[in-house]
Every structure is written in C-alpha cells, then in structure tokens.
Design a protein around this motif. Structure first.
Motif, PDB file in Angstrom:
ATOM      1  N   SER A  60      -5.127  14.710  16.573  1.00 40.02           N
ATOM      2  CA  SER A  60      -4.116  15.461  15.839  1.00 40.02           C
ATOM      3  C   SER A  60      -4.314  15.272  14.343  1.00 40.02           C
ATOM      4  CB  SER A  60      -2.712  15.006  16.239  1.00 40.02           C
ATOM      5  OG  SER A  60      -2.557  13.614  15.999  1.00 40.02           O
ATOM      6  N   ASP A  61      -3.851  16.246  13.559  1.00 36.31           N
ATOM      7  CA  ASP A  61      -3.978  16.189  12.110  1.00 36.31           C
ATOM      8  C   ASP A  61      -2.716  15.618  11.492  1.00 36.31           C
ATOM      9  OD1 ASP A  61      -6.477  17.283  12.268  1.00 36.31           O
ATOM     10  OD2 ASP A  61      -5.783  19.341  11.955  1.00 36.31           O
ATOM     11  N   TYR A  62      -2.923  14.905  10.368  1.00 34.22           N
ATOM     12  CA  TYR A  62      -1.771  14.363   9.659  1.00 34.22           C
ATOM     13  C   TYR A  62      -1.931  14.624   8.168  1.00 34.22           C
ATOM     14  CZ  TYR A  62       1.532  11.137   7.555  1.00 34.22           C
ATOM     15  OH  TYR A  62       2.550  10.594   6.801  1.00 34.22           O
ATOM     16  N   THR A  63      -0.868  15.132   7.561  1.00 40.82           N
ATOM     17  CA  THR A  63      -0.785  15.292   6.118  1.00 40.82           C
ATOM     18  C   THR A  63       0.580  14.787   5.678  1.00 40.82           C
ATOM     19  OG1 THR A  63      -2.257  17.216   6.082  1.00 40.82           O
ATOM     20  CG2 THR A  63      -0.792  16.919   4.194  1.00 40.82           C
ATOM     21  N   GLY A  64       0.575  13.877   4.692  1.00 36.21           N
ATOM     22  CA  GLY A  64       1.850  13.347   4.247  1.00 36.21           C
ATOM     23  C   GLY A  64       1.697  12.027   3.525  1.00 36.21           C
ATOM     24  N   THR A  65       2.840  11.385   3.279  1.00 34.63           N
ATOM     25  CA  THR A  65       2.904  10.130   2.541  1.00 34.63           C
ATOM     26  C   THR A  65       3.309   9.005   3.486  1.00 34.63           C
ATOM     27  OG1 THR A  65       3.522  11.305   0.529  1.00 34.63           O
ATOM     28  CG2 THR A  65       3.934   8.938   0.577  1.00 34.63           C
ATOM     29  N   ASP A  83       0.840  -1.199   0.000  1.00 44.33           N
ATOM     30  CA  ASP A  83       0.000   0.000   0.000  1.00 44.33           C
ATOM     31  C   ASP A  83       0.872   1.244   0.000  1.00 44.33           C
ATOM     32  OD1 ASP A  83      -2.531  -1.386   0.305  1.00 44.33           O
ATOM     33  OD2 ASP A  83      -1.924  -1.769   2.368  1.00 44.33           O
ATOM     34  N   LEU A  84       0.440   2.248  -0.764  1.00 39.94           N
ATOM     35  CA  LEU A  84       1.082   3.556  -0.753  1.00 39.94           C
ATOM     36  C   LEU A  84      -0.012   4.610  -0.619  1.00 39.94           C
ATOM     37  CD1 LEU A  84       3.663   5.268  -1.028  1.00 39.94           C
ATOM     38  CD2 LEU A  84       3.244   5.312  -3.504  1.00 39.94           C
ATOM     39  N   TYR A  85       0.119   5.531   0.371  1.00 37.95           N
ATOM     40  CA  TYR A  85      -0.917   6.526   0.677  1.00 37.95           C
ATOM     41  C   TYR A  85      -0.352   7.925   0.620  1.00 37.95           C
ATOM     42  CZ  TYR A  85      -4.212   3.046   2.564  1.00 37.95           C
ATOM     43  OH  TYR A  85      -5.081   2.014   2.731  1.00 37.95           O
ATOM     44  N   TYR A  86      -1.202   8.847   0.167  1.00 35.42           N
ATOM     45  CA  TYR A  86      -0.976  10.262   0.422  1.00 35.42           C
ATOM     46  C   TYR A  86      -2.211  10.777   1.156  1.00 35.42           C
ATOM     47  CZ  TYR A  86      -0.405  15.255   0.086  1.00 35.42           C
ATOM     48  OH  TYR A  86      -0.296  16.579   0.413  1.00 35.42           O
ATOM     49  N   ILE A  87      -2.006  11.300   2.365  1.00 37.76           N
ATOM     50  CA  ILE A  87      -3.096  11.721   3.245  1.00 37.76           C
ATOM     51  C   ILE A  87      -3.074  13.233   3.389  1.00 37.76           C
ATOM     52  CG2 ILE A  87      -4.183  11.373   5.488  1.00 37.76           C
ATOM     53  CD1 ILE A  87      -3.878   8.832   3.817  1.00 37.76           C
ATOM     54  N   SER A  88      -4.283  13.830   3.354  1.00 36.58           N
ATOM     55  CA  SER A  88      -4.388  15.282   3.501  1.00 36.58           C
ATOM     56  C   SER A  88      -5.403  15.610   4.591  1.00 36.58           C
ATOM     57  CB  SER A  88      -4.808  15.919   2.172  1.00 36.58           C
ATOM     58  OG  SER A  88      -5.022  17.304   2.320  1.00 36.58           O
ATOM     59  N   GLN A  89      -4.952  16.327   5.630  1.00 39.66           N
ATOM     60  CA  GLN A  89      -5.800  16.867   6.699  1.00 39.66           C
ATOM     61  C   GLN A  89      -6.621  15.775   7.390  1.00 39.66           C
ATOM     62  OE1 GLN A  89      -8.006  20.419   5.642  1.00 39.66           O
ATOM     63  NE2 GLN A  89      -6.544  20.932   4.017  1.00 39.66           N
ATOM     64  N   TYR A  90      -5.983  14.664   7.699  1.00 39.20           N
ATOM     65  CA  TYR A  90      -6.665  13.575   8.402  1.00 39.20           C
ATOM     66  C   TYR A  90      -6.545  13.793   9.901  1.00 39.20           C
ATOM     67  CZ  TYR A  90      -7.077   8.976  10.609  1.00 39.20           C
ATOM     68  OH  TYR A  90      -7.404   7.938  11.443  1.00 39.20           O
ATOM     69  N   ARG A  91      -7.676  13.848  10.600  1.00 37.75           N
ATOM     70  CA  ARG A  91      -7.690  13.968  12.053  1.00 37.75           C
ATOM     71  C   ARG A  91      -7.887  12.583  12.645  1.00 37.75           C
ATOM     72  NH1 ARG A  91      -9.658  18.754  15.779  1.00 37.75           N
ATOM     73  NH2 ARG A  91      -7.765  19.443  14.732  1.00 37.75           N
ATOM     74  N   ASN A  92      -6.882  12.082  13.366  1.00 38.60           N
ATOM     75  CA  ASN A  92      -6.931  10.728  13.898  1.00 38.60           C
ATOM     76  C   ASN A  92      -7.614  10.691  15.260  1.00 38.60           C
ATOM     77  OD1 ASN A  92      -4.961  11.622  15.779  1.00 38.60           O
ATOM     78  ND2 ASN A  92      -3.317  11.124  14.339  1.00 38.60           N
ATOM     79  N   ASP A  93      -7.628   9.483  15.859  1.00 40.51           N
ATOM     80  CA  ASP A  93      -8.329   9.296  17.132  1.00 40.51           C
ATOM     81  C   ASP A  93      -7.726  10.115  18.261  1.00 40.51           C
ATOM     82  OD1 ASP A  93      -9.904   7.565  15.778  1.00 40.51           O
ATOM     83  OD2 ASP A  93      -8.966   5.738  16.544  1.00 40.51           O
ATOM     84  N   GLN A  94      -6.434  10.468  18.158  1.00 43.04           N
ATOM     85  CA  GLN A  94      -5.783  11.265  19.195  1.00 43.04           C
ATOM     86  C   GLN A  94      -6.073  12.757  19.063  1.00 43.04           C
ATOM     87  OE1 GLN A  94      -4.052   8.786  17.454  1.00 43.04           O
ATOM     88  NE2 GLN A  94      -4.545   7.394  19.147  1.00 43.04           N
TER      89      GLN A  94
END
Length: 746
Positions: free
Chosen positions: A470-475, A457-468
């Motif tokens: 916090s936001d994550y943007t990246g590969t 799997d290869l992902y690019y994520i934009s403005q994902y707010r996880n269960d903690q």
C-alpha cells in the motif's frame, strides 16, 4: 606537469659555475669555535687576498659565512705572487666541502687551480670528482676536466670537460648520464650520451646536440638536437611524452599531450586520443590553485558513429577554505552511460556507481556543521533497475560540551535529509539526538561508560509503497529514549617474551519495544541490519537514522590480544547478544523468536612475516554452523607468496523487498606472487563465484624492475553480467626509465 629530470647531475656542475660568479672580497679563514679533525697533522694559516680561491664553494643563494681551511703544508711565493696549499687540502664553507691534493692561487692573474683528486661534497649527499678545476676572470669563468658526479639518489654523470663562460653559459662535452648501477667492465642497462650539452641561463633551457639513448651499450634512439627547460623551471608550456593504447573498442591509439602553462596557478593539459576505430576522443585536464583552495577537472568527449550518439565523462574536484571556520568542496563524477568508462579504460571503470557530492562544512572548537547534496549514477548492470536516489539537502550539526568536574559531557546531534527517487517517491526527515555521557575508571581498573539519550524524528513521506503493497503519503514522527552502560575490565600479563591482554566486555542497552513504523517510514539509510563483531557492542547498531535499535538487550564477549617479542601479534574476539523481548529481536530470521543472537567473532594471527590471517565469522546459536564467514590470509615469502580471501553469507528473507541486493554470496579470490629473481616478478589471480560455479575475473602479469627502469605487462579478463559487455581480454603495459619518464597504457 611532469618535469624532465634526465641529466640532473649536470646541474651540480652548474652550481659550481654559478658559485664562481658571486665573489667575496672579505674572507675569514679560521673560526676557533669549530673543531678541526686532528687525526692527521695540519697547518692552519690566514690569507687575506683581494679574491680568494674558496669562493668556488658559494652557491647562488649562499650568504657570506665563515671558511675553514686546512692542509699539510702552505707556501707563500711572494716573488710569483702565488699561494700554494699542498697535501690533504680541505676547504669548508657553509654546506660545501672541497678536497684536493693541491690548490694554487695566483693573486696577479686571479687564477685558482685545484689539482689532483678533486672532490666536492654537498650536504645533500651529492659528490663531484674531477682531475682539475680552474677559475679565472674574477671567478666569472671556470673549466673542469674529466668530471664525474654521483648524486644523492645514486644517479651518475660524467663528461670530458665542463666550461663556464663569463655570461654564465655552461657547456659540457662528451657527457654521459645514467641512474643505473655500473659494474666494472660492463655497460649500464641504459645511459644517455650527448656530444655537447649547453645550459642557457637566460632562457633557462638545456640543449643537447647529437644525443643517443643506449641500452646495454647499443644505441636505440638518436636525435641531432633537442632541448627542454632546466629543473629550475617549475612549469612551462610544451609537449609531454605521448601515451599509447590498444583495445577492442578503440583499436590502436596514440595520445599526444600538450601542457599549457596558463599561469603559475593555472594549467591545462590537452591530450586527445587518436584511435583507428573511433576517430578522435577529445580529452583534457585542468588544474587551478588558489591561495585557499584548488580546482581539478578531467574529462573526455566523443561521438560514436556506430551508435550515433555522443558519449563522455567528467571528474571534477574542488575545495575552497572560505575562512578559518568554513570549508566548501565538491566531487562531481559523471559518465554518459554505464559502459563508457570500461570502453575507454578510464578511472573508476570498476565502480558499481558514481557518487557526486557538494558540501559546505564548518569547524569551530567542539562544534561541527555541514550541508551536503548527493547524486548517484548507477553503472553496474545489476543496479540499472534500482530506484536511484538523490539527496539534497543533507544537513548535520554536532556539538560536544566540555567535561564537567566528574568527566561527564553532553552531545547534541541535529540531522535533516531530503531523499528523492526517480519513481517520484520522497522522504523529508528531521532528527535530533540529545545524549549525556559519563566515562569512569575505577581504582581497580574497571572502565565504565554510562550514556542516556533521547532521539526525536519528524518525517514527511510522499508516495511510499510499504511491504504490504500500500502507498503512504503524510506526516509521522517518533520519540526514542535509550540508556546504555558499558563495562570492561582488562587483565594484563607481561613477561620477557610477550604481553597479553584479556578483557571481558559487557554492554547493556535499555529502550522501549517501539515499532519503527515500517508501514509509514521507508528505510533509506539503515539497510545494514547484520550483527557483526564490529557493531555488537554499539548502543545503536544501525548505520543511519531511519531505524531505531529498539528493545533492551545485553551484549557480552571476551577480547584477547597477544603481543610477542618474537612471535608477532594475535587476537581473538567472541561475543553474543541477549534480547529481553524475543519478539523484538531485530537480528533474527522471521519465525525465529530466540532471545539470543548468533555468535560473532574474529581471529587475527600474524606470528611472523611469512603468515598473517584475519578471519571474521558468525556461528549459529543452536548448532554452531557458519552463517557468515570472511577470510583474508597470506602465506609465504617474496619468493612465493599465496594470498586468498573468501566470503560467504546466506540469503536473508528480510532483504526480499530490495530486489537489486543479492544476499546469497560465496566467493573466493586467490593470487600467487613470486619474486623469481632480484628484478623479475610474476603474479596470477582468479576470482570465482562458488554458488554459480563461474569465473568472475582472472588475470596475471610480469614485472621487471631494477634501480633505473621498470617494465610491466598485465592481462585481465572480467566476466560481467551485462549482456552488452563482450568480456574480452585486456592488456596493460608500461615501460619506465628512471628520471627520463616512460610510455604505456593506463
């Protein structure tokens, strides 16, 4: 377009009329390859007139064929130039059979008369009865007296006389038509009468003069004249039966329908709703057919003066075969607001959301590829605050190789998806799965299947707010290997009264205890994380790609089936999973570190036509309490049949991040159906939420149906969570006469 089919029996007479217009100067009366019934004495003769009496058996599309003729006696009167066949006369040509007491052919005047108990039978099952049939004018004209017809579908027609003119115009006088059973001395439930019926072959129209619709012998509808295309016309522009409606939103309404036959492959139905409370609701249906595809669209539009806004919907489906490998299709479903379909009682009004899709697919031997796009329109009140996704593109490719000499084959799957949300968070994913599969059956009947797979799997994520929070943007990416082995050993026992199959099943899966990276990778397509009787033996128990079924485990169970010669069928399954790493047990509740999963199973029983049951369950591994339960069962006969369904599953803490998913559910649905008599039936139902102790919906109806008519009245009331829904009672009715059509609400 619905075709008018009342009085189709008349066309059987028209077949006779058409047949006499196609004379045959050459005639073969006997074919020795055919076997003639020998149960009674018959005389066979050969006649060679210039025009013969059996041409009446031709149809408009019939080709020349052998004719078989038999009668008890034959008489050739040379003085009067007539030929007379008497006693059990039977003439067969191709698919038609003519029987009569006597058939007279006058060669001088070219008149043919079939007299006494005339019966004409078609291969299709249509049967014509008449007292006399007369043909003249080189068979271009015909007269039939006291005609009766029974069609293959048991509909009936009668007329005092039938006349066919030389220009192929046909006229019936005092015609009566009904599809209803007609008991001796009683009037049928309904029948159509006409003083005169005229078939115009040039315009292909049927015209009626002084026509009555009678119900139980009482005239209820009269028209001095009306016409419609004959059944040979497949489609033609014109008005259809209107529809009627009544609702709290629209008030009373009528929906006239005009069918526009644009071309043989294209038509438009314009059917606006004229309502008392909301004015005009514009509505239409468009259909277009191609050599390799079709396009169907329906929609409505209105302006709501009370809310001062435009409202409408569109349902569109299209499919086109580009070539032998590629197929394109689309399914568009749109509503202007969440209550519009319910307000107008349109299709899909009970759906929680509308799904729109465009897709391009390719099929080539062992290869499959697709490119798709999805858009979702939320209708349910409980989903209005959800972060609605749309997917574009969603691409997939799959290849299965040919088996080698050992039966092994490889499977390659490529999948890519771009998922966007209204709140601007997005996910782009690319996945590749390579697997090697080896099925094997041992000489002792053991069935094995070995699978080795590697998922990347290869992902690019934009403005994902996880269960903690916090936001994550990246590969980010993952590599997930897995090996699976399945073993089954079916034991079969068969007797004179039953057959049984007992099959132990063991499935072992070996994979690393990887982290699914939930802090970086959102779960868009793998929210179904419940172990059930359906997925417990799957190597990948997730329905999507965003979550890997990590860790090693063994699933084991027992499947039993019973097939009775007299006592129907029954089946039972019970299974459980053992996880080697108790910390990585996906299906346990937070804080539960047991190696074992709950027990899952199903019970199916249908010992007779009066009872059937399907029960799915999950039992707690510690105290065997019920953690999931789903039941569907029916009991009784047509006289009184009870159906019930029940579903229960408790709230799961791991769903808390999805606020719009209500996981604590306990509902029961019950319905009672009764066929009181041969024609009358009633039903009632209710659906209850046992947690909040409230009614979700209830309703019922009554139906009358016989061989020629149907009447239905239905009532329902739904209790929605939407505060704008008035939860009013809705009534539906329909009244249908076989072959005539009907009226009613949708």
């Amino acid at each position: 377009m619905p075709r008018y089919k009342f009085l189709p029996a008349l066309l059987l007479i028209f077949i006779i009329g058409v047949s006499v217009a196609h004379g045959d100067d050459s005639l073969v009366l006997l074919n020795t390859n055919k076997t003639i019934e020998a149960s009674r004495p018959k005389s066979l003769s050969k006649i060679e007139p210039s025009h013969n009496m059996t041409d009446i058996l031709d149809t408009s599309s019939a080709t020349e064929g052998d004719i078989y003729f038999s009668a008890d006696s034959m008489e050739n009167d040379s003085a009067n130039n007539t030929i007379t066949a008497s006693g059990n006369v039977e003439i067969i040509r191709q698919n038609l059979t003519l029987r009569a007491d006597k058939v007279i052919y006058n060669q001088a005047t070219d008149h043919i008369d079939a007299v006494g108990n005339v019966i004409l039978l078609e291969e299709s099952g249509n049967v014509l009865f008449a007292d006399q049939i007369n043909l003249r004018d080189h068979m271009q004209s015909a007269d039939v007296q006291n005609i009766k017809v029974v069609l293959a579908d048991k509909t009936r027609m009668a007329a005092n006389s039938f006349h066919k003119k030389s220009d192929d115009t046909k006229v019936l006088r005092q015609a009566v038509y009904t599809p209803c059973d007609n008991c001796s001395g009683q009037s049928p439930l309904w029948q159509l009468k006409a003083q005169k019926v005229i078939h115009n072959p040039t315009s292909q129209d049927l015209e009626y003069q002084n026509a009555f619709l009678e119900i139980k012998g009482v005239p209820v509808l009269y028209t001095p004249y009306f016409s419609h295309p004959d059944p040979s016309v497949k489609h033609r522009s014109g008005f259809l039966f209107p529809r009627f409606s009544s609702s709290s939103y629209l008030g009373a309404g009528i929906q006239p329908q005009y069918f526009w036959d644009i071309s043989p492959q294209e038509n438009l139905t314009f059917n606006p709703i004229l309502s008392t409370d909301k004015g005009i609701i514009y509505s239409g249906i468009f259909n277009k057919y191609f050599y390799r595809g079709e396009l169907n669209a329906s929609g409505t539009f209105m302006h709501d003066d009370d809310e001062d806004k435009n409202r409408g919907n569109l349902f569109l489906y299209g499919r086109y075969e580009i070539n032998d490998y590629w197929v394109a299709d689309t399914d568009i479903n749109y509503a202007s607001d969440e209550n519009y379909l319910k307000d107008l009682s349109l299709p899909k009004k009970d759906d929680s959301w509308l799904t729109s899709r465009v897709r391009l697919q390719a099929f080539d031997n062992r290869n499959y590829a697709s490119i798709e796009g999805y858009y979702y329109d939320m209708l349910s009140y409980n989903l209005q605050n959800s972060n609605t996704p749309y997917v574009m593109p969603f691409m997939s490719y799959e290849n299965i190789s040919s088996p080698d000499r050992y039966g092994a084959y490889t499977k390659t799957t490529l999948n890519m998806a771009s998922v966007y949300h209204e709140e601007d968070d997005a996910t782009q994913r690319a996945t590749m799965i390579n697997s090697w599969n080896l099925p094997y059956t041992s000489p002792y009947g053991e069935k094995y299947r070995l699978v080795a797979s590697l998922k990347s799997d290869l992902y690019y994520i934009s403005q994902y707010r996880n269960d903690q929070g916090s936001d994550y943007t990246g590969t980010t990416g993952r590599i997930f290997p897995q090996i699976g082995l399945e073993w089954r050993l079916p034991f079969i026992k068969s007797t004179a009264t039953s057959s049984q199959i007992l099959e132990p099943i063991i499935v072992a899966a070996f994979a690393p205890n990887q982290d699914n990276k939930p802090d970086k990778i959102p779960n868009e397509d793998s929210m179904d994380t419940e172990i059930t009787d359906v997925n417990i033996f799957d190597l990948d128990r997730y329905s999507g790609y965003d979550r890997n079924d990590t860790g090693s485990r063994i699933s084991y169970g027992l499947n039993w089936s019973f097939y009775g010669r007299q006592w129907g069928r029954s089946a039972f399954l019970l299974a459980q999973t053992y996880e080697f790493d108790k910390e990585d047990n996906l299906f346990n509740q937070p804080g539960d570190a047991s190696h074992f999963s709950d027990y899952v199973g199903r019970i199916y029983a249908a010992p007779s036509e009066y009872f059937d049951m399907n029960y799915r369950f999950k039992l707690d591994k510690e105290d065997f309490s019920i953690n999931y339960s789903e039941l569907g069962a029916s009991l009784g006969s047509d006289i009184l049949r009870l159906y019930t369904s029940y579903i229960f599953f408790p709230e799961k803490d791991r769903y808390a991040q999805y606020e719009y998913i209500d996981t604590n559910r306990k509902e029961i649905f019950m319905s009672l159906n009764s066929k009181i008599t041969r024609n009358w039936a009633v039903d009632i139902y209710t659906r209850q939420d046992l947690i909040s102790n409230r009614t979700i919906s209830h309703g019922g109806g009554v139906i009358y149906e016989d061989e020629c008519s149907r009447f239905a009245l239905h009532m329902e009331k739904e209790f929605s969570d939407d505060p704008e829904d008035e939860n009013e009672i809705t009534f539906y009715f329909s009244f249908f006469l076989k072959t005539l059509g009907g009226i009613g609400t949708d």
